[in-house]
Design a protein around this motif. Structure first.
Motif: not given
Length: 64
Positions: A26-39
């Protein structure tokens, strides 16, 4: 990709779940526009994603 919502420490957080056949963890990433993406790996159930996000709640709220 699926949009979902979770409540973390009295804050409603929207996040995107991506399923990947190549992912091993599992991986969580927070993009520059504050959106959260979980892979997540292809066969990991959604309740484990929510549990993972709750474990990382403090970091997520501090970062966004």
């Amino acid at each position: 990709m699926v949009n979902k919502t979770i409540k973390l420490k009295n804050n409603k957080i929207e996040y995107i779940v991506r399923r990947s056949r190549r992912s091993k963890c599992l991986r969580v990433a927070i993009k520059a526009d504050a959106s959260i993406v979980v892979t997540k790996p292809f066969l990991v159930p959604n309740f484990l994603v929510e549990s993972f996000l709750k474990q990382k709640a403090e970091w997520i709220l501090k970062t966004i």
